[in-house]
Write a protein that holds these residues in place. Structure first.
Motif, PDB file in Angstrom:
ATOM      1  N   LEU A 164       0.846  -1.194   0.000  1.00  0.00           N
ATOM      2  CA  LEU A 164       0.000   0.000   0.000  1.00  0.00           C
ATOM      3  C   LEU A 164       0.883   1.246   0.000  1.00  0.00           C
ATOM      4  O   LEU A 164       1.423   1.624   1.035  1.00  0.00           O
ATOM      5  CB  LEU A 164      -0.912   0.001   1.235  1.00  0.00           C
TER       6      LEU A 164
ATOM      7  N   ALA B 280      13.921   2.042  10.463  1.00  0.00           N
ATOM      8  CA  ALA B 280      13.817   0.598  10.233  1.00  0.00           C
ATOM      9  C   ALA B 280      12.355   0.164  10.142  1.00  0.00           C
ATOM     10  O   ALA B 280      11.490   0.723  10.814  1.00  0.00           O
ATOM     11  CB  ALA B 280      14.506  -0.148  11.362  1.00  0.00           C
ATOM     12  N   GLY B 281      12.106  -0.803   9.276  1.00  0.00           N
ATOM     13  CA  GLY B 281      10.798  -1.454   9.231  1.00  0.00           C
ATOM     14  C   GLY B 281       9.642  -0.627   8.706  1.00  0.00           C
ATOM     15  O   GLY B 281       8.503  -0.827   9.107  1.00  0.00           O
ATOM     16  N   VAL B 282       9.914   0.316   7.783  1.00  0.00           N
ATOM     17  CA  VAL B 282       8.802   1.108   7.236  1.00  0.00           C
ATOM     18  C   VAL B 282       8.478   0.730   5.788  1.00  0.00           C
ATOM     19  O   VAL B 282       7.714   1.420   5.123  1.00  0.00           O
ATOM     20  CB  VAL B 282       9.074   2.632   7.307  1.00  0.00           C
ATOM     21  N   GLY B 283       9.081  -0.353   5.306  1.00  0.00           N
ATOM     22  CA  GLY B 283       8.714  -0.821   3.965  1.00  0.00           C
ATOM     23  C   GLY B 283       9.661  -0.421   2.853  1.00  0.00           C
ATOM     24  O   GLY B 283       9.260  -0.388   1.694  1.00  0.00           O
ATOM     25  N   LYS B 284      10.908  -0.160   3.180  1.00  0.00           N
ATOM     26  CA  LYS B 284      11.883   0.226   2.145  1.00  0.00           C
ATOM     27  C   LYS B 284      12.235  -0.964   1.252  1.00  0.00           C
ATOM     28  O   LYS B 284      12.128  -0.890   0.031  1.00  0.00           O
ATOM     29  CB  LYS B 284      13.160   0.800   2.801  1.00  0.00           C
ATOM     30  N   THR B 285      12.646  -2.051   1.892  1.00  0.00           N
ATOM     31  CA  THR B 285      13.017  -3.243   1.125  1.00  0.00           C
ATOM     32  C   THR B 285      11.800  -3.811   0.402  1.00  0.00           C
ATOM     33  O   THR B 285      11.878  -4.203  -0.769  1.00  0.00           O
ATOM     34  CB  THR B 285      13.596  -4.314   2.074  1.00  0.00           C
ATOM     35  N   GLU B 286      10.682  -3.809   1.102  1.00  0.00           N
ATOM     36  CA  GLU B 286       9.458  -4.377   0.535  1.00  0.00           C
ATOM     37  C   GLU B 286       9.029  -3.620  -0.726  1.00  0.00           C
ATOM     38  O   GLU B 286       8.454  -4.215  -1.638  1.00  0.00           O
ATOM     39  CB  GLU B 286       8.349  -4.366   1.589  1.00  0.00           C
TER      40      GLU B 286
ATOM     41  N   GLU C   4      20.522  -1.379   1.966  1.00  0.00           N
ATOM     42  CA  GLU C   4      21.324  -0.853   3.073  1.00  0.00           C
ATOM     43  C   GLU C   4      22.697  -0.369   2.621  1.00  0.00           C
ATOM     44  O   GLU C   4      23.732  -0.747   3.189  1.00  0.00           O
ATOM     45  CB  GLU C   4      21.397  -1.906   4.192  1.00  0.00           C
TER      46      GLU C   4
ATOM     47  N   ASN D 285      19.378   3.215   5.944  1.00  0.00           N
ATOM     48  CA  ASN D 285      18.807   3.464   7.273  1.00  0.00           C
ATOM     49  C   ASN D 285      19.426   4.685   7.908  1.00  0.00           C
ATOM     50  O   ASN D 285      19.306   4.886   9.115  1.00  0.00           O
ATOM     51  CB  ASN D 285      19.044   2.273   8.194  1.00  0.00           C
TER      52      ASN D 285
ATOM     53  N   HIS E 149      -2.296  -7.474   6.077  1.00  0.00           N
ATOM     54  CA  HIS E 149      -1.487  -8.622   6.493  1.00  0.00           C
ATOM     55  C   HIS E 149      -2.239  -9.576   7.413  1.00  0.00           C
ATOM     56  O   HIS E 149      -1.918 -10.763   7.464  1.00  0.00           O
ATOM     57  CB  HIS E 149      -0.198  -8.148   7.182  1.00  0.00           C
TER      58      HIS E 149
HETATM   59  N1  LIG Z   1       3.142   0.129   2.446  1.00  0.00           N
HETATM   60  C1  LIG Z   1       3.158  -1.150   2.847  1.00  0.00           C
HETATM   61  N2  LIG Z   1       2.257  -2.029   2.380  1.00  0.00           N
HETATM   62  C2  LIG Z   1       2.269  -3.314   2.774  1.00  0.00           C
HETATM   63  N3  LIG Z   1       3.163  -3.828   3.631  1.00  0.00           N
HETATM   64  C3  LIG Z   1       4.090  -3.007   4.139  1.00  0.00           C
HETATM   65  C4  LIG Z   1       4.143  -1.627   3.770  1.00  0.00           C
HETATM   66  N4  LIG Z   1       5.158  -1.034   4.428  1.00  0.00           N
HETATM   67  C5  LIG Z   1       5.726  -1.990   5.183  1.00  0.00           C
HETATM   68  N5  LIG Z   1       5.101  -3.186   5.017  1.00  0.00           N
HETATM   69  C6  LIG Z   1       5.454  -4.438   5.696  1.00  0.00           C
HETATM   70  O1  LIG Z   1       6.290  -4.105   6.796  1.00  0.00           O
HETATM   71  C7  LIG Z   1       7.330  -5.045   6.946  1.00  0.00           C
HETATM   72  C8  LIG Z   1       8.680  -4.349   7.024  1.00  0.00           C
HETATM   73  O2  LIG Z   1       9.031  -3.833   5.769  1.00  0.00           O
HETATM   74  P1  LIG Z   1      10.536  -3.818   5.233  1.00  0.00           P
HETATM   75  O3  LIG Z   1      11.261  -5.057   5.608  1.00  0.00           O
HETATM   76  O4  LIG Z   1      10.471  -3.463   3.807  1.00  0.00           O
HETATM   77  O5  LIG Z   1      11.143  -2.611   6.062  1.00  0.00           O
HETATM   78  P2  LIG Z   1      12.509  -1.854   5.864  1.00  0.00           P
HETATM   79  O6  LIG Z   1      12.168  -0.414   5.806  1.00  0.00           O
HETATM   80  O7  LIG Z   1      13.279  -2.438   4.748  1.00  0.00           O
HETATM   81  O8  LIG Z   1      13.212  -2.157   7.257  1.00  0.00           O
HETATM   82  P3  LIG Z   1      14.778  -2.276   7.600  1.00  0.00           P
HETATM   83  O9  LIG Z   1      15.302  -0.893   7.570  1.00  0.00           O
HETATM   84  O10 LIG Z   1      14.745  -2.864   8.977  1.00  0.00           O
HETATM   85  O11 LIG Z   1      15.380  -3.183   6.583  1.00  0.00           O
HETATM   86  C9  LIG Z   1       7.212  -6.025   5.811  1.00  0.00           C
HETATM   87  O12 LIG Z   1       6.599  -7.188   6.287  1.00  0.00           O
HETATM   88  C10 LIG Z   1       6.304  -5.329   4.815  1.00  0.00           C
HETATM   89  O13 LIG Z   1       5.522  -6.263   4.122  1.00  0.00           O
END
Ligand SMILES: Nc1ncnc2c1ncn2[C@@H]1O[C@H](COP(=O)(O)OP(=O)(O)OP(=O)(O)O)[C@@H](O)[C@H]1O
Ligand SMILES: [Mg+2]
Length: 295
Positions: A21, A46-52, A135, A177, A210
């Motif tokens: 989303l 961290a964990g805001v959906g960058k990699t995703e 990263e 990050n 989810h």
């Molecule tokens: N906009 C979104 N829509 C759907 N799922 C999301 C979204 N943003 C985050 N998520 C979910 O949140 C989780 C964390 O996302 P992700 O691993 O991409 O974070 P990150 O920013 O890469 O974190 P890090 O910096 O720790 O690597 C995943 O399970 C992802 O599916």
């Protein structure tokens, strides 16, 4: 068949369809990246959906994902290419006695003896791919300089072999990050996307996506609590990843409300520092046990 987005809405819908989303700027920057062929630098906590985001783009654009996970000390041999020494050695040993070194040398420095690492795989691929450089802030500035060359020319020079030009152009997503400031030169070549913790409604939609089985009331309370916890001055605020984990845990436990007890028992899913746990128990947990206090 690779997908060619034709508008920002197109990208937003496409990403949603594959389970991501996007916020407004996410869809816009992704669209521009695909159209202009520019790399995107995604920064944020961290964990805001960058990699995703990179993974979702690969699903939506129907392109293979090539991932380079960065770490301290990552070098060209692991990122670009490496000669397959073992195979070269075998080739030399298999050579009949008396054969000229010239011909052997020509042979062992050919593509057959090359091990392509992610960056080379991405630009040499026949089909266009999504290249995730995850990263980037973990590497050093020398690595960044090497990357710059690749990102501006889309070619790799191998001294023994010559130049390898990109056959197709990848969509490139770099994530950081913020553990160190990246060089201006790198930023200049990239489109920039700052991903932050989402607003309540956006996060609620992500959590519900989810864990669709969790009731909306519990999901909403969960998100509101997480947002409250983020508002405290913590060492490590909970991310979207933790909200999702918490939702899954509550579902497993069959919780139909988050009261003071449930909160106390499960808060270690969203808060992971000893001192943070105390702060949260005191500031949020106590409020939950007081039925008259507003959330
Ligand atoms: N906009 C979104 N829509 C759907 N799922 C999301 C979204 N943003 C985050 N998520 C979910 O949140 C989780 C964390 O996302 P992700 O691993 O991409 O974070 P990150 O920013 O890469 O974190 P890090 O910096 O720790 O690597 C995943 O399970 C992802 O599916
Ligand atoms: Mg990540």
């Amino acid at each position: 068949m690779a997908v060619e987005p034709t508008s920002v809405t197109d990208v937003a819908d496409g990403l949603r369809e594959v389970g991501y989303l996007p916020g407004e700027s996410t869809a816009l920057v992704s669209y521009l990246a695909a159209k202009l062929g520019k790399p995107v630098l995604v920064e944020g906590p961290a964990g805001v959906g960058k990699t995703e985001l990179a993974k979702a783009l690969s699903r939506y654009l129907d392109r293979a994902l090539v991932r380079l996970q960065c770490y301290e000390g990552l070098d060209e041999a692991k990122a670009l290419y490496e000669w397959n020494y073992r195979k070269q050695l075998l080739r030399i040993q298999a050579e009949e006695r008396g054969a000229g070194w010239e011909s052997v040398q020509e042979d062992i420095f050919s593509e057959d003896f090359l091990l392509a690492r992610p960056l080379m795989t991405a630009i040499a691929s026949e089909e266009p791919v999504v290249l995730l450089i995850d990263e980037i802030d973990k590497t050093d500035q020398e690595f960044e300089a090497m990357l710059l060359e690749l990102l501006s020319d889309f070619q790799i020079s191998i001294p023994e072999l010559g130049r390898i030009d990109a056959t197709t152009q990848p969509v490139v997503v770099l994530t950081s990050n913020n553990s160190r400031e990246l060089t201006e030169a790198l930023k200049r070549r990239c489109l920039y996307l700052w991903l932050d913790y989402p607003e309540v409604e956006h996060e609620l939609a992500i959590v519900r996506l989810h864990t669709p089985e969790l009731s909306e009331t519990v999901a909403r309370k969960l998100v509101e609590l997480v947002q409250q916890v983020r508002g405290l001055d913590l060492k490590k605020p909970p991310s979207i990843a933790e909200s999702i984990d918490w939702a899954r845990a509550l579902l497993l436990l069959g919780a139909d409300d988050i009261d003071a007890d449930v909160f106390r028992e499960t808060m270690s899913i969203i808060v992971k520092h000893r001192t943070d746990l105390d702060t949260v128990a005191e500031r949020v947990g106590v409020k939950l046990s007081d039925v008259n206090a507003p959330l």
